[in-house]
Scaffold this active site. Structure first.
Site, PDB file in Angstrom:
ATOM      1  N   GLU A  64      -6.042  33.798  53.107  1.00  0.00           N
ATOM      2  CA  GLU A  64      -6.473  35.036  52.453  1.00  0.00           C
ATOM      3  C   GLU A  64      -7.414  35.712  53.423  1.00  0.00           C
ATOM      4  O   GLU A  64      -8.562  35.319  53.576  1.00  0.00           O
ATOM      5  CB  GLU A  64      -7.151  34.719  51.123  1.00  0.00           C
ATOM      6  CG  GLU A  64      -7.221  35.922  50.177  1.00  0.00           C
ATOM      7  CD  GLU A  64      -8.460  36.773  50.381  1.00  0.00           C
ATOM      8  OE1 GLU A  64      -8.360  37.790  51.105  1.00  0.00           O
ATOM      9  OE2 GLU A  64      -9.508  36.425  49.836  1.00  0.00           O
ATOM     10  N   TRP A  91     -18.521  33.777  52.698  1.00  0.00           N
ATOM     11  CA  TRP A  91     -19.886  33.975  52.239  1.00  0.00           C
ATOM     12  C   TRP A  91     -20.033  35.142  51.277  1.00  0.00           C
ATOM     13  O   TRP A  91     -21.025  35.228  50.560  1.00  0.00           O
ATOM     14  CB  TRP A  91     -20.809  34.206  53.433  1.00  0.00           C
ATOM     15  CG  TRP A  91     -20.292  35.222  54.409  1.00  0.00           C
ATOM     16  CD1 TRP A  91     -19.595  34.969  55.557  1.00  0.00           C
ATOM     17  CD2 TRP A  91     -20.397  36.649  54.322  1.00  0.00           C
ATOM     18  NE1 TRP A  91     -19.264  36.149  56.186  1.00  0.00           N
ATOM     19  CE2 TRP A  91     -19.750  37.191  55.443  1.00  0.00           C
ATOM     20  CE3 TRP A  91     -20.989  37.519  53.400  1.00  0.00           C
ATOM     21  CZ2 TRP A  91     -19.654  38.563  55.679  1.00  0.00           C
ATOM     22  CZ3 TRP A  91     -20.900  38.896  53.624  1.00  0.00           C
ATOM     23  CH2 TRP A  91     -20.242  39.393  54.761  1.00  0.00           C
ATOM     24  N   ASN A  92     -19.071  36.060  51.246  1.00  0.00           N
ATOM     25  CA  ASN A  92     -19.293  37.292  50.475  1.00  0.00           C
ATOM     26  C   ASN A  92     -19.193  37.070  48.968  1.00  0.00           C
ATOM     27  O   ASN A  92     -19.914  37.678  48.187  1.00  0.00           O
ATOM     28  CB  ASN A  92     -18.340  38.399  50.938  1.00  0.00           C
ATOM     29  CG  ASN A  92     -16.879  38.000  50.822  1.00  0.00           C
ATOM     30  OD1 ASN A  92     -16.524  36.826  50.924  1.00  0.00           O
ATOM     31  ND2 ASN A  92     -16.015  38.972  50.628  1.00  0.00           N
ATOM     32  N   GLU A 125     -10.860  47.088  59.446  1.00  0.00           N
ATOM     33  CA  GLU A 125     -11.652  46.693  58.289  1.00  0.00           C
ATOM     34  C   GLU A 125     -13.133  46.903  58.617  1.00  0.00           C
ATOM     35  O   GLU A 125     -13.652  46.372  59.587  1.00  0.00           O
ATOM     36  CB  GLU A 125     -11.401  45.233  57.929  1.00  0.00           C
ATOM     37  CG  GLU A 125     -12.134  44.806  56.668  1.00  0.00           C
ATOM     38  CD  GLU A 125     -11.835  43.372  56.275  1.00  0.00           C
ATOM     39  OE1 GLU A 125     -11.796  43.087  55.068  1.00  0.00           O
ATOM     40  OE2 GLU A 125     -11.639  42.537  57.181  1.00  0.00           O
TER      41      GLU A 125
END
Length: 493
Positions: A243, A146-147, A365
């Protein structure tokens, strides 16, 4: 038809896409079932045969037309991106522009990278020709984030299409409208078959795609989810390209352009609300320029305005992660030189110093608008600390004399020197990481080959008396071969 048509019983199961800044409903989409997903993959099989049959030039022509549609209707697409993610229009446009560059590159270079090429046959088989070509896999399943809902999934979709595959795309449940827009635009240039289809829903829909018999899965998302996808794909030996996340460092040497490094750190940490897998989360600065760098970062950060220069956190649950990381850093002796506040939608741009290296803000993260800055005595210490992570996606180096050597020592799939994220905009470069950041590559020649299978062909041009692959081979032939090989390869140095 680009979206999967659900059965009547499934129409009742829908979900809303919301504007993260206002909670306004942007659109309503079906939750596609496992049966819906399987039907999409079955349709894609027929579409893949037609699409592959167009050849490189035929596919390139359609991709160029698709690129033109996206380019001419860029404002429309950017509006959908902004409404579903909350990012400013300028950032949405930057994302689309980068994607357009990649579509152009893939269409132009697919034949050169994947077409048939001669290989040397060797002296023992000098009566043969040898060649290798890359053929489409068939149907590729893409699960997008979504980013960056245009740039990131198109890094897989575009290269899979250019290689001759049909694609079934499951966008994030936060950005289904962007995925649908892209598929509808593609259908305008390839109306004959559903070459690019979109399925919408939640985790179960993505899981159904993994188990639907596709020939490869391309996933972008968290490391934890990537591991689950790998485990499910292993049941059918379906290959995957992952990824995943990052904890990307930026290192600043004593001879660096400090002002440029500070500007890159601020942009890299805070753009897109810090919701960037290759975003700057950790900074290691040589002690000789540390104070100047920190002062410049603080000065620049105080000009950054949440709600104007970056949007809200798209995924509400991420607010808790950011809040926990900041609180842990402060509780363990860290200091917030700017920001530190986490609201119900926005996070203030936060610069943290004196944060222990084993804290959550350094090890995990964050995926929010924060950065930690640490002083190091030299670049050996900077490299050691930058590499002390399970991730290995991107890194940034600011230096003059030793920039290339420092880049070579960093554990990462991609390095940018004296500029932020430049590898992401270079279509010819592969994109991907190592370790917990995943494996496989999108973009560039490697990205095209990721969605194709190599096929080797050896052809005998003429017969020779020295036959090696026959039961009629004699001892005399074996003696001759032994002498020939010894003469060619047996010399000692």
């Amino acid at each position: 038809m680009t979206a999967v048509e659900p059965k009547p019983s499934a129409v009742r199961d829908t979900f809303d896409s919301l504007d993260p800044a206002t909670d306004e409903v942007v659109g309503t989409y079906p939750v596609h079932t496992a049966e819906d997903v399987q039907a999409a993959v079955d349709r894609a099989r027929q579409a893949a045969a037609w699409w592959a049959g167009l050849g490189f030039e035929g596919r390139a022509e359609r991709l160029r037309r698709w690129n033109a549609v996206i380019t001419h209707r860029m404002a429309e697409l950017c509006a959908v991106v902004s409404r579903e993610t909350g990012k400013p229009a300028g950032d949405a446009q930057l994302e689309v522009v980068l994607a357009v560059e990649h579509i152009h590159w893939a269409a132009r270079n697919a034949r050169k990278v994947l077409g048939r090429k001669r290989r040397p046959a060797g002296l023992l088989l000098s009566n043969h020709t040898a060649s290798v070509e890359y053929q489409p896999l068939g149907v590729v399943g893409v699960i997008g984030p979504w980013n960056y809902p245009v740039y990131t999934p198109l890094g897989s979709i575009t290269y899979a299409l250019a290689a001759g595959n049909a694609v079934v795309f499951k966008p994030s449940e936060y950005t289904p409208g962007v995925g649908q827009w892209l598929a509808d635009a593609f259908a305008e240039v390839a109306p004959e078959y559903p070459v690019l289809q979109v399925i919408t829903g939640f985790g179960a829909t993505g899981a159904a795609l993994v188990g639907a018999g596709v020939d490869k899965i391309a996933f972008t998302g968290s490391t934890a989810t990537g591991k689950k996808i790998m485990a499910a794909a292993a049941e059918t030996l379906t290959p995957v390209v992952i990824e995943a996340g990052g904890k990307d460092p930026l290192i600043v040497d004593a001879d660096a352009d400090v002002d440029a490094a500070a500007d890159a750190a601020v942009w890299g940490a805070f753009s897109n609300s810090g919701q960037t897998c290759i975003g700057v989360e950790r900074v290691y600065v040589h002690e000789q320029v540390y104070d100047r760098f920190v002062d410049k970062v603080v000065e620049l950060t105080r000009r950054v305005r949440p709600g104007e220069q970056y949007g809200p956190m798209t995924m509400p649950a991420q607010l808790d992660v950011v809040r926990r990381h900041i609180a842990d850093a402060l509780a363990r002796g860290g200091r917030a030189l700017t920001g530190g506040g986490v609201g119900d939608r926005f996070v203030e741009p936060t610069v943290l110093v004196d944060v222990p290296e084993d804290s959550a803000a350094v090890r995990e993260e964050t995926f929010g608008p924060t950065m930690t800055i640490a002083k190091v005595r030299d670049m050996d210490e900077a490299v050691d600390k930058a590499n002390a992570t399970a991730y290995g996606l991107g890194s940034t180096v600011f230096a003059r004399r030793n920039a290339t050597r420092l880049a070579q020592r960093l554990k990462a799939g991609m390095i940018s020197i004296n500029a932020p994220f430049s590898f992401a905009g270079t279509a010819a470069l592969p994109f991907g990481g190592v370790g917990d950041s995943g494996f496989g590559r999108i973009h560039g020649p490697e990205g095209l080959r990721e969605f194709a299978r190599p096929k080797a062909v050896a052809r005998q041009r003429f017969a020779v008396p020295l036959k090696l692959t026959t039961f009629d081979r004699t001892g005399k032939t074996d003696d001759l071969v032994r002498k020939l090989v010894t003469g060619l390869y047996g010399r000692r140095r």
